[in-house]
Motif scaffolding. Structure first.
Motif, PDB file in Angstrom:
ATOM      1  N   GLY A  99      32.102 -51.190  54.046  1.00 24.24           N
ATOM      2  CA  GLY A  99      30.749 -50.684  53.809  1.00 24.24           C
ATOM      3  C   GLY A  99      30.113 -51.292  52.577  1.00 24.24           C
ATOM      4  O   GLY A  99      28.938 -51.688  52.594  1.00 24.24           O
TER       5      GLY A  99
ATOM      6  N   GLY B 143      38.008 -52.761  48.471  1.00 23.14           N
ATOM      7  CA  GLY B 143      38.632 -51.488  48.839  1.00 23.14           C
ATOM      8  C   GLY B 143      39.754 -51.096  47.891  1.00 23.14           C
ATOM      9  O   GLY B 143      39.915 -51.679  46.804  1.00 23.14           O
TER      10      GLY B 143
ATOM     11  N   GLY C 278      35.554 -54.848  58.626  1.00 24.26           N
ATOM     12  CA  GLY C 278      35.163 -53.439  58.414  1.00 24.26           C
ATOM     13  C   GLY C 278      36.081 -52.612  57.543  1.00 24.26           C
ATOM     14  O   GLY C 278      35.716 -51.497  57.154  1.00 24.26           O
TER      15      GLY C 278
ATOM     16  N   LEU D 153      42.670 -59.286  40.917  1.00 24.62           N
ATOM     17  CA  LEU D 153      41.665 -60.331  40.660  1.00 24.62           C
ATOM     18  C   LEU D 153      40.862 -59.977  39.410  1.00 24.62           C
ATOM     19  O   LEU D 153      40.659 -60.817  38.525  1.00 24.62           O
ATOM     20  CB  LEU D 153      40.723 -60.470  41.866  1.00 24.62           C
ATOM     21  CG  LEU D 153      41.297 -61.128  43.122  1.00 24.62           C
ATOM     22  CD1 LEU D 153      40.339 -60.965  44.307  1.00 24.62           C
ATOM     23  CD2 LEU D 153      41.580 -62.605  42.880  1.00 24.62           C
TER      24      LEU D 153
ATOM     25  N   GLN E  31      44.152 -49.046  56.440  1.00 21.08           N
ATOM     26  CA  GLN E  31      44.415 -50.291  57.154  1.00 21.08           C
ATOM     27  C   GLN E  31      45.372 -51.136  56.299  1.00 21.08           C
ATOM     28  O   GLN E  31      45.378 -51.012  55.061  1.00 21.08           O
ATOM     29  CB  GLN E  31      43.101 -51.036  57.469  1.00 21.08           C
ATOM     30  CG  GLN E  31      42.259 -51.444  56.262  1.00 21.08           C
ATOM     31  CD  GLN E  31      42.356 -52.922  55.944  1.00 21.08           C
ATOM     32  OE1 GLN E  31      43.033 -53.664  56.629  1.00 21.08           O
ATOM     33  NE2 GLN E  31      41.687 -53.356  54.889  1.00 21.08           N
TER      34      GLN E  31
ATOM     35  N   GLY F   6      35.303 -58.941  50.829  1.00 23.48           N
ATOM     36  CA  GLY F   6      35.556 -57.719  51.584  1.00 23.48           C
ATOM     37  C   GLY F   6      34.401 -57.378  52.510  1.00 23.48           C
ATOM     38  O   GLY F   6      33.237 -57.527  52.152  1.00 23.48           O
ATOM     39  N   SER F   7      34.740 -56.936  53.725  1.00 26.90           N
ATOM     40  CA  SER F   7      33.710 -56.681  54.749  1.00 26.90           C
ATOM     41  C   SER F   7      33.624 -55.215  55.137  1.00 26.90           C
ATOM     42  O   SER F   7      33.257 -54.881  56.259  1.00 26.90           O
ATOM     43  CB  SER F   7      34.010 -57.521  55.990  1.00 26.90           C
ATOM     44  OG  SER F   7      35.190 -57.029  56.630  1.00 26.90           O
TER      45      SER F   7
ATOM     46  N   GLU G 288      36.556 -62.164  54.236  1.00 25.79           N
ATOM     47  CA  GLU G 288      37.409 -61.032  54.619  1.00 25.79           C
ATOM     48  C   GLU G 288      38.795 -61.572  54.945  1.00 25.79           C
ATOM     49  O   GLU G 288      38.942 -62.462  55.762  1.00 25.79           O
ATOM     50  CB  GLU G 288      36.801 -60.312  55.833  1.00 25.79           C
ATOM     51  CG  GLU G 288      37.718 -59.336  56.538  1.00 25.79           C
ATOM     52  CD  GLU G 288      38.247 -58.224  55.634  1.00 25.79           C
ATOM     53  OE1 GLU G 288      37.442 -57.543  54.984  1.00 25.79           O
ATOM     54  OE2 GLU G 288      39.482 -58.057  55.571  1.00 25.79           O
ATOM     55  N   LYS G 289      39.807 -61.004  54.313  1.00 23.25           N
ATOM     56  CA  LYS G 289      41.154 -61.572  54.512  1.00 23.25           C
ATOM     57  C   LYS G 289      41.769 -61.202  55.855  1.00 23.25           C
ATOM     58  O   LYS G 289      42.606 -61.924  56.387  1.00 23.25           O
ATOM     59  CB  LYS G 289      42.075 -61.143  53.370  1.00 23.25           C
ATOM     60  CG  LYS G 289      42.468 -59.693  53.377  1.00 23.25           C
ATOM     61  CD  LYS G 289      43.554 -59.439  52.319  1.00 23.25           C
ATOM     62  CE  LYS G 289      43.881 -57.971  52.244  1.00 23.25           C
ATOM     63  NZ  LYS G 289      44.934 -57.683  51.279  1.00 23.25           N
TER      64      LYS G 289
ATOM     65  N   THR H 166      36.483 -48.667  55.969  1.00 23.66           N
ATOM     66  CA  THR H 166      35.215 -48.041  56.337  1.00 23.66           C
ATOM     67  C   THR H 166      35.171 -47.726  57.829  1.00 23.66           C
ATOM     68  O   THR H 166      34.686 -46.660  58.218  1.00 23.66           O
ATOM     69  CB  THR H 166      34.037 -48.961  55.938  1.00 23.66           C
ATOM     70  OG1 THR H 166      34.096 -49.168  54.527  1.00 23.66           O
ATOM     71  CG2 THR H 166      32.703 -48.331  56.307  1.00 23.66           C
TER      72      THR H 166
ATOM     73  N   ILE I 136      40.302 -65.033  55.674  1.00 25.49           N
ATOM     74  CA  ILE I 136      40.296 -65.822  54.439  1.00 25.49           C
ATOM     75  C   ILE I 136      40.488 -64.902  53.252  1.00 25.49           C
ATOM     76  O   ILE I 136      39.677 -64.005  53.009  1.00 25.49           O
ATOM     77  CB  ILE I 136      38.984 -66.611  54.285  1.00 25.49           C
ATOM     78  CG1 ILE I 136      38.862 -67.614  55.411  1.00 25.49           C
ATOM     79  CG2 ILE I 136      38.915 -67.276  52.923  1.00 25.49           C
ATOM     80  CD1 ILE I 136      37.746 -68.598  55.243  1.00 25.49           C
TER      81      ILE I 136
ATOM     82  N   GLU J 187      35.525 -48.628  46.961  1.00 24.47           N
ATOM     83  CA  GLU J 187      36.793 -48.024  46.543  1.00 24.47           C
ATOM     84  C   GLU J 187      37.503 -48.810  45.440  1.00 24.47           C
ATOM     85  O   GLU J 187      38.296 -48.243  44.675  1.00 24.47           O
ATOM     86  CB  GLU J 187      37.726 -47.860  47.759  1.00 24.47           C
ATOM     87  CG  GLU J 187      38.937 -46.989  47.468  1.00 24.47           C
ATOM     88  CD  GLU J 187      39.782 -46.703  48.700  1.00 24.47           C
ATOM     89  OE1 GLU J 187      39.347 -47.037  49.824  1.00 24.47           O
ATOM     90  OE2 GLU J 187      40.870 -46.136  48.533  1.00 24.47           O
TER      91      GLU J 187
END
Ligand code: ADP
Length: 448
Positions: free
Chosen positions: A14, A189, A40, A223, A213, A11-12, A34-35, A43, A154, A412
């Motif tokens: 914050g 998130g 971002g 996971l 988003q 995850g990308s 980041e998928k 965030t 990804i 989150e």
């Protein structure tokens, strides 16, 4: 993509960016996956700011705050359901997170307020721009400077374990990747856009729009569960009271608009709530109006204090009138009623005494300086308070509350900090406080 990294950060937003920077600065080699194509996460959409107490910025503004007040107000706002261990760590480390950002040239020198706090504790950029975009842009400069590998598009699909500890991950893009690693940080998130999880835990909210988003589907939850993690508060979903949703996109109208002085009126032009009560309570008051939403009303002085309003106006969300009468016509409200509401409100501000609804904050300026503005709003799904159980070291716990070795979670995706209602400005603070903590704890773990 290499087949081995010290730590894989999923995850990308914050939390992911912060933990990667922290881990790198301690000497580790992280990778961020980041998928989505876009970096971002949610965030980038954050607008209000970052809460912290006892900061030098507050003192510059002559505001004396305390960890105790920060703790107590967050606890009361969260229905006293917050995890005390996480809340204590959070309220006592947010000031350090502000310092850490400042040390990295990321300045949050202005202050505002959001619902459920008694003093100005919400730090934001002095440009008065929304915090999320600023923060992600600035953090990405460090990702670039340190050459921390960040791959978008990804999706991590599996955690690999051996004898109960993390040894790698599987990820899918055009092909499948297997990456070996000692540690994983879940920074995936929430699930505000995850219909499956919402259907399972809060089917009553499925008909609402969301501010999230589309990638906020709660992957981190499944996971973590697949390796035995415990979940908490999964039915605690925050519905944000003020979302403009008359266009195909649902735009969150940040709490700072009210924090800087806007009022809320119903379709008849009457106030009906303390606008800076908690999100939970303001949402309930709007729902009780019967489903048609409400209007934020403010003037040009308030508008100047919130840069995002320029954008809201640009995309056609703001109604304007040179006078209250003209504005009333634009939104089909009896001008006499709205005029009376605004005049009354201005007296309340002057006397600092809201006998009607007990508002005590966001009263630095009244609504008297034309042009005047209105934004139509209604509640929408915004934030998932529940998630993976962690301790204050961001270690993920299993059903017996034992540590799952090598698995960390921040932001989150983790549950418990906010109880049954998150206070505005605590989400960004959470990503930096616990993102840093995850980077540090991964370092300690790998050192052995
Ligand atoms: P936080 O505020 O906690 O940092 P964000 O919503 O800002 O959370 O960021 C989370 C990011 O994680 C989003 O960009 C999201 O697309 C990404 N993400 C979610 N699930 C996965 C996954 N399975 N693989 C890779 N990235 C993911």
């Amino acid at each position: 993509i290499k087949d081995h990294y010290d730590v894989v950060i999923i995850g990308s937003g914050g939390a992911g960016l912060t933990s990667a920077i922290q881990a790198y600065e301690l000497g580790l080699k992280p990778v961020i996956l980041e998928k989505m194509d876009k970096i971002g996460g949610n965030t980038t959409r954050a607008s209000s700011g970052m809460n912290a107490a006892e900061t030098s910025i507050q003192l510059d503004h002559k505001i004396v705050d305390s960890f105790e007040d920060f703790y107590d107000e967050t606890f009361v706002g969260g229905g006293k359901k917050n995890n005390p261990e996480l809340l204590k760590f959070f309220t006592e480390h947010s000031v350090l997170a502000i310092d850490w950002l400042s040390h990295h040239g990321i300045k949050l020198d202005d202050l505002t307020i959001t619902g459920g706090m008694k003093t100005m504790r919400t730090h934001r950029p002095s440009s008065l721009a929304p915090i999320g975009g600023y923060l992600v842009t600035e953090l990405l400069k460090y990702i670039a400077k340190y050459r921390i590998p960040l791959f978008s598009g990804i999706k991590v699909s599996e955690l690999l374990t051996e004898k109960g500890h993390i040894i790698g991950i599987k990820a899918d893009a055009q092909k499948e990747y297997v990456i070996k690693t000692k540690a994983v940080v879940l920074a995936t998130g929430g699930f505000g856009a995850g219909k499956d999880l919402l259907a399972k835990y809060r089917s009553d909210l499925l008909n609402l729009r969301t501010t999230n988003q589309p990638g906020a589907t709660g992957d981190g939850i499944s996971l973590a569960q697949s390796v035995g993690a415990k979940l908490v508060d999964m039915d605690q979903v925050q519905v944000h009271p003020t979302v403009q949703q008359d266009t195909p996109h649902a735009f969150l109208i940040g709490e700072a608009v009210r924090g800087e002085g806007a009022i809320l009126v119903n379709n008849s032009g009457l106030r009906f709530v303390n606008e800076l009560d908690t999100r939970k309570n303001v949402t309930k008051a709007i729902d009780d109006l019967g489903g048609t939403g409400a209007y934020l009303i403010f003037d040009s002085n308030i508008r100047k204090r919130v840069k995002a309003i320029e954008f809201y106006d640009h995309v056609g969300l703001v109604e304007t009138g040179q006078t209250i009468t003209e504005l009333s016509d634009r939104i089909n409200i009896d001008p006499k009623v709205l005029d009376n509401t605004v005049k009354n409100w201005n007296i309340i501000v002057r006397n600092h005494d809201d006998n009607d609804f007990g508002r005590t904050t966001g009263m630095e300026r009244d609504v008297s300086n034309g042009p005047f503005y209105a934004i139509h709003i209604a509640p929408a799904v915004h934030y998932t308070m529940g998630g993976v159980v962690i301790n204050h070291k961001t270690q993920v716990l299993n059903k017996d509350e034992q540590i799952i070795k090598g698995l960390f979670a921040a932001g989150e995706v983790a549950g418990g900090l906010h109880g049954n209602n998150r206070i505005g400005g605590n989400s960004i603070a959470e990503t930096i406080v616990f993102g840093r903590q995850a980077g540090q704890q991964v370092f300690k773990y790998i050192q052995g």
